[in-house]
Design an enzyme around this catalytic site. Structure first.
Site, PDB file in Angstrom:
ATOM      1  CG  HIS A 201      -0.424   0.171   2.509  1.00  0.00           C
ATOM      2  ND1 HIS A 201      -0.567   1.334   3.207  1.00  0.00           N
ATOM      3  CD2 HIS A 201       0.310  -0.650   3.280  1.00  0.00           C
ATOM      4  CE1 HIS A 201       0.042   1.195   4.385  1.00  0.00           C
ATOM      5  NE2 HIS A 201       0.581   0.004   4.445  1.00  0.00           N
ATOM      6  CB  THR A 237      -4.945 -19.657   0.766  1.00  0.00           C
ATOM      7  OG1 THR A 237      -5.401 -20.875   1.312  1.00  0.00           O
ATOM      8  CG2 THR A 237      -5.457 -19.487  -0.646  1.00  0.00           C
ATOM      9  CB  CYS A 325       2.648   2.155  12.740  1.00  0.00           C
ATOM     10  SG  CYS A 325       2.346   1.488  11.112  1.00  0.00           S
TER      11      CYS A 325
END
Lengths: 384, 390
Positions: A201, A237, A325
């Protein structure tokens, strides 16, 4: 009202190409990349393409790519995956790191190892010899950020890595290149760099996807367990839409950065000059010659950074006070305090993206000036 | 037809103090049923009937249904039930089936608590208890213990229905929301004000909210927090209107006029005027706050009087005498605590000096306010108010 988004270091506006790749991978090409049928084989081909673009983003050469859930996981995998539990190894890192590296190095210490934190010299740049001096025979890993998100400086990563290897050629070298990949014209890691963390991102791809690049032969212990995807080093996955989106964003970045980055660097420098002219008590942080394009960290005297940010927001300018963050933390980043940030100085971080125009820079500077004046005079509350 | 209504699984809700209502009882019942129906929205398979002073749900008895009934004010308790045919054989068979579903061991003890409100039923309450008890004992080997059994099986026989239950859940009690008028609640984003709102709803009050937003001094995250708190309260009402007042400019004007630690008092007086003006526009009769005697400097008796003097309506303070730990415990129970502790600032701390006045005087506050165009501030706040319907 015109919106000026100067918070690309928190997340960049997604690229159309990335969005299209996500939609395609979640739509017609929805299959599991580990399935043996044709649709699975097609999805696996998308994964391999993305691997190539991630390698190209890191400057090309031989890399093994492990896809992760983002930059934080890539950093954790690099640090904790290199220092097995129960080993009394030392990790060396810096005070400029993102929380992902800082916290995983602290976790090594908590598990019985040792963590040495190297501080930069004035201006927020690490000296290769200072890092090498912290390395000894027990050092298993050195993790240094390439572009420091809160200081805004580019670190001489290849020189640091070489100095580390001269001191202890067995020590692994990891770099968090999440910000670097989004704003340097070229990443060219030498053979001394063993691992590179990247994420989607910040380069115009989707959130929730990242990658750890490893030199051939370098392996990491998995952080969690599951199937045999990615050789068990990072099971689960494949996030095909995320990986395809990140791959598309990396492809655009590789194609455009040689041209886009110098322009971004010019406009960032211009923004810096305009901000300096706009008022007293404003200074730019980080050694000038080492400032990363598109990453301007500003200290402003006599205001609270949230109030200044929200006042700029009132006029359509979106910036931040530092790393997202850490956005609930009240104190400024420790590395800025070490560098001489005064108690009455607030930090504002402007991170324009590649699409920035001269008009945006002029408008942003004007908004900054108006907002700062309002906050300092105590009349920021009036409605626009 | 009635047999079908009361068959299978369901939930029976018992009325709380509504039972005491005389002539107005219908009014209260209608509100209660409407509120319960709203709480069931999305579970269209569940049907509701009122009969003999109970509310009956049929169609499901799962945890979701029970959770939805937890905060419908007006019910004292409720139980997941099994309806059965109105015959002693059916009752015994259902009691055995509930005892078997309980599991247990030969050491397990039980009792039957039977109640026959339909006196025409051919067995008395005591007889039902004995017959069903024998059946359960024979089928499972469970021993009878009337004092403190492991399993208590309730049997109720009414004119139109018959049901059995093993579990009694605590209801929200109080009066149905909407039966005690409408009140404007001052919501701050802290722990107390949503709890105060909850307590008013429990007495049947329907709420609207007003929040004073100090952007750019506080972030839109603080506003989102209040919206999320209001959403919790809104679930128990038909609708909930939240008014967001842009307060920063007024705060700046008051800051320049205030002295001697009066700033918070001037803020709160202004909030009362603005909230009052909004309440007047919607024909409400009172304002409410989460104030608590002595909790902070603005909440002394003297200061509350100074603040109240500016309020055009009575100010209700449900938490006036509550202990902080009690309030926190209630906030956790109703689900607002985790929202309230999100780290965003509240506008009352803005520009405030470290030593606020604890014994304010209304005449001094008025004198300071004479330097501010109060009417214009109120009019501006009302004109620019942002309305969010939840």
């Amino acid at each position: 009202m015109k919106e000026i988004y100067f918070d690309n270091a928190a997340t960049a506006r997604p690229r159309e190409e990335a969005l299209a790749a996500v939609v395609k991978a979640m739509g017609p090409d929805f299959a599991n990349a580990s399935s043996l049928h044709r649709k699975g084989v097609d999805a696996a081909a998308r994964i391999r393409e993305a691997m190539e673009w991630m390698s190209a983003l890191a400057g090309g050469g031989e890399w093994k790519v492990l896809f992760t859930s983002g930059g934080t996981e890539a950093d954790n995998l690099a640090v904790l995956g290199s220092v097995p539990k129960g080993r009394r190894d030392t990790v060396v890192t810096s005070s400029l790191e993102h929380a992902a590296v800082e916290s995983s190095c602290r976790e090594v210490a908590r598990r019985g190892g040792r963590c040495v934190v190297v501080k930069p010299r004035q201006g927020g740049v690490l000296h290769p010899q200072d890092v090498a001096a912290a390395v000894d025979d027990r050092t298993a890993l050195v993790s240094i950020v390439h572009v420091a998100g809160e200081m805004g400086t580019v670190q001489p990563i290849n020189d640091i890595a070489r100095a580390v290897k001269q001191k202890n050629k067995k020590a692994r070298f990891h770099t968090d290149a999440v910000q670097a990949a989004a704003r340097l014209a070229r990443l060219d890691y030498g053979p001394a760099v063993d691992m590179v963390a990247l994420c989607g991102h910040k380069i115009g791809g989707p959130m929730g996807v990242g990658a750890l690049l490893l030199r051939p032969g370098v392996t990491v212990r998995p952080l969690f367990f599951g199937g045999d995807q990615q050789e068990g080093e990072r099971p689960g996955t494949f996030n095909v839409p995320g990986i395809a989106g990140m791959g598309a964003a990396a492809r655009m970045m590789v194609a455009e950065r040689a041209e886009a980055v110098p322009r971004l660097a010019d406009l960032t420098a211009r923004l810096g000059r305009r901000l300096l002219q706009s008022a007293e008590g404003v200074r730019l942080l980080g050694e000038e010659s080492c400032r990363a394009p598109g990453l301007l960290v500003v200290a402003v005297r006599g205001v609270r950074s949230e109030v200044l940010l929200h006042t700029m927001e009132k006029y359509g300018l979106f910036a931040s006070a530092g790393s997202a963050c850490h956005s609930t933390r009240r104190e400024p980043p420790a590395c800025l305090v070490d560098d001489g940030l005064a108690p009455d100085e607030a930090v504002v971080r402007f991170t324009p993206g590649a699409g920035v125009t001269e008009d945006d820079v002029e408008d942003a500077a004007r908004i900054f000036e108006t907002a700062l004046q309002e906050v300092r005079c105590g009349n920021a509350g009036r409605m626009k | 037809m009635k047999q079908e209504l009361f068959s299978g699984a369901g939930v029976v809700l018992r009325l709380g103090e509504l039972y005491l209502k005389g002539g107005n009882r219908r009014l209260f019942m209608n509100a209660l049923v409407a509120n319960a129906k709203r709480a069931l929205q999305g579970r269209d398979e569940v049907r509701m009937h009122v009969s003999e002073g109970r509310v009956f749900l049929t169609g499901a008895d799962d945890e979701d249904i029970c959770a939805r009934m937890r905060w419908v004010f007006g019910f004292s308790s409720y139980s997941p039930v099994r309806y059965c045919e109105k015959s002693i054989d059916a009752i015994c068979a259902q009691a055995v089936s509930l005892a078997r579903a309980y599991g247990g061991s030969p050491q397990t003890t039980f009792r039957i608590a039977a109640r026959r409100s339909d006196k025409s039923f051919d067995h008395t309450s005591a007889q039902i208890g004995i017959l069903a008890g024998n059946a359960v004992n024979e089928a499972t080997g469970f021993g009878v213990d009337l004092e403190s059994p492991d399993l208590s099986i309730g049997v109720e026989v009414g004119k139109e229905w018959c049901f059995l239950w093993t579990q009694q859940l605590e209801g929200a009690r109080g009066l149905p929301v909407g039966t005690s008028g409408r009140v404007m609640l001052l919501l701050s984003g802290g722990i107390d004000s949503p709890v105060a709102g909850h307590l008013l709803q429990k007495r049947g009050v329907e709420l609207s909210g007003v929040y004073f937003h100090a952007f750019p001094y506080t972030s839109d995250g603080a506003k989102q927090k209040v919206i999320d708190l209001a959403r919790v309260l809104a679930r128990r009402q038909r609708s909930f209107r939240l008014h967001v007042v842009h307060f920063a400019a007024t705060q700046e004007a008051l800051r320049d006029a205030a002295g001697q630690g009066y700033l918070v008092l001037l803020y709160r007086r202004m909030m009362m005027r603005i909230a009052g003006e909004l309440a007047r526009g919607q024909k409400m009769a009172a304002l409410a706050t989460g104030e608590n005697l002595g909790q902070v400097a603005s909440q002394t008796l003297e200061n509350m009087a100074v603040v109240e003097a500016a309020a055009p309506f009575p100010v209700l303070r449900p938490l006036l005498t509550a202990d902080k730990l009690e309030t926190i415990s209630l906030a956790r129970t109703i689900g607002t605590f985790d929202i309230s502790v999100r780290p965003f600032e509240d506008c009352c701390t803005l520009f405030v000096p470290p030593h606020p006045q604890t014994r304010g005087r209304a005449d001094i506050a008025q004198k300071m306010e004479s330097r501010v165009d109060i009417e214009a501030c109120v009019a501006d706040a009302v004109r620019t108010v942002e309305v969010i319907d939840l």
